[in-house]
Design an enzyme around this catalytic site. Sequence first.
Site, PDB file in Angstrom:
ATOM      1  N   HIS A   1       0.845  -1.200   0.000  1.00 52.09           N
ATOM      2  CA  HIS A   1       0.000   0.000   0.000  1.00 52.09           C
ATOM      3  C   HIS A   1       0.874   1.241   0.000  1.00 52.09           C
ATOM      4  O   HIS A   1       1.931   1.256   0.625  1.00 52.09           O
ATOM      5  CB  HIS A   1      -0.907   0.007   1.245  1.00 52.09           C
TER       6      HIS A   1
ATOM      7  N   ASP B   1      -7.959  -5.340  -0.089  1.00 49.21           N
ATOM      8  CA  ASP B   1      -8.458  -6.170  -1.186  1.00 49.21           C
ATOM      9  C   ASP B   1      -8.132  -7.648  -1.030  1.00 49.21           C
ATOM     10  O   ASP B   1      -8.784  -8.503  -1.630  1.00 49.21           O
ATOM     11  CB  ASP B   1      -7.891  -5.652  -2.521  1.00 49.21           C
TER      12      ASP B   1
END
Length: 381
Positions: free
Chosen positions: A262, A318
């Site tokens: 991320h 996700d």
Amino acid sequence: MVPEEQKKGLEGVVIADTRLSKVMGDIGKLIYCGYDINDLAEHATFEEVVFLLWNTRLPNRAELDQFKAELAANMALPPSLLETMKRFPKDAHPMGVLRSAVSVLGLHDPAAEDSSPAANVRKAMLLTAKIPTIIAAWARIRDGQEPVEPRRELGLAANFLYMLKGTEPDSVEVDAINVYLVLLADHGMNASTFTSRVVTSTDADMYSAITAAIGSLKGPKHGGANEAAMVMFNEVSQASSVEQWFEQEVKGKGRRIMGIGHRVYKAPDPRAGILKAHAMALCERSQNCGLIDVARQLEDLARADSYFIERKLFPNVDYYSAIVLDAVGISTDMMTPLFAMSRIAGWSAHIIEQWADNRLIRPRGNYIGDTDRRYVPLSER
Ligand SMILES: CC(C)(COP(=O)(O)OP(=O)(O)OC[C@H]1O[C@@H](n2cnc3c(N)ncnc32)[C@H](O)[C@@H]1OP(=O)(O)O)[C@@H](O)C(=O)NCCC(=O)NCCS
């Protein structure tokens, strides 16, 4: 010469003040309007979170009841949109369908060009209500089935599952979808939210901004990662072992593990932990834990590997959301539309916030091409 202030990928660049959400990537914390995501995931409905993002406060009982009724009353699609969707190619990607359908929806709104605060709230309501219906309708249309009308007495998560499957929604599945929607509703200045603000900053209408945001979400480096993670989990499950796949594909070929890493989180993403717990509960209920076992083993291998440790790469939202959505019966290519179904809350809130204090977003590029070339006539080239 690269100007000193250039930040590749706009990393760390602040582009607006916002009261909507804050991602504290170094400690793995996320808040919406001051409320911790763990608190909201445990207690709130998606509708409460949407109200929170649009009003920066939680609703009382009467306000929530009215808000839910208004959303439910707006869920049905104009018949002409359904007719248009029936003419879309059946093998189109559902994100392309959603992007196109939202754009068409704008054509059917006589007040599409009115961007007053009241008109924007009305459009935000309409889009938040209709996006689940578009997604569910497309899932059925492409399978040759008739779309199912929404029911006014159902909440948004339950209505979505009802319209998708055409059967009475299961409460465990409704809870899983609700938590998913709560967790994905907003996330600082992510790529699609930024996209929506850039479009809005030109004084373009909300349909244009949301259409662009859906396009931005589609990519596997952003919202498309849930679909990509699911494809990857299925691939890993076909390998002789998770270790063998990790060694060969990740260590050997340098492939990225989808759903890991991320831009902002350099500590565990709090949403991933919540979804992991839900994924485990769902798999125990269905006695089908094959894919979550693959996901957990792959996470453990990555988390024990110095490459991932040094770069502070953890599962993001996700990773386990793919497992949760799969357990609820969402097909792989429908997973990113589900992300959009939640993020419409944040996009619209950011668009409203941008309108309240707008200035054209217009950065510069650092030109590195030639500067003194002379035009050569076509006949001489
Ligand atoms: C999310 C993502 C795009 C962040 O990108 P970013 O902030 O630009 O970070 P970078 O792509 O520069 O990656 C930083 C380093 O970590 C590595 N890395 C990042 N994500 C990785 C992954 N999923 N698997 C393996 N390595 C990864 C990169 O190779 C890079 O290594 P390097 O410094 O040796 O070149 C990236 O982590 C990614 O592609 N993840 C997979 C897709 C995904 O899950 N997206 C959803 C995000 S919510």
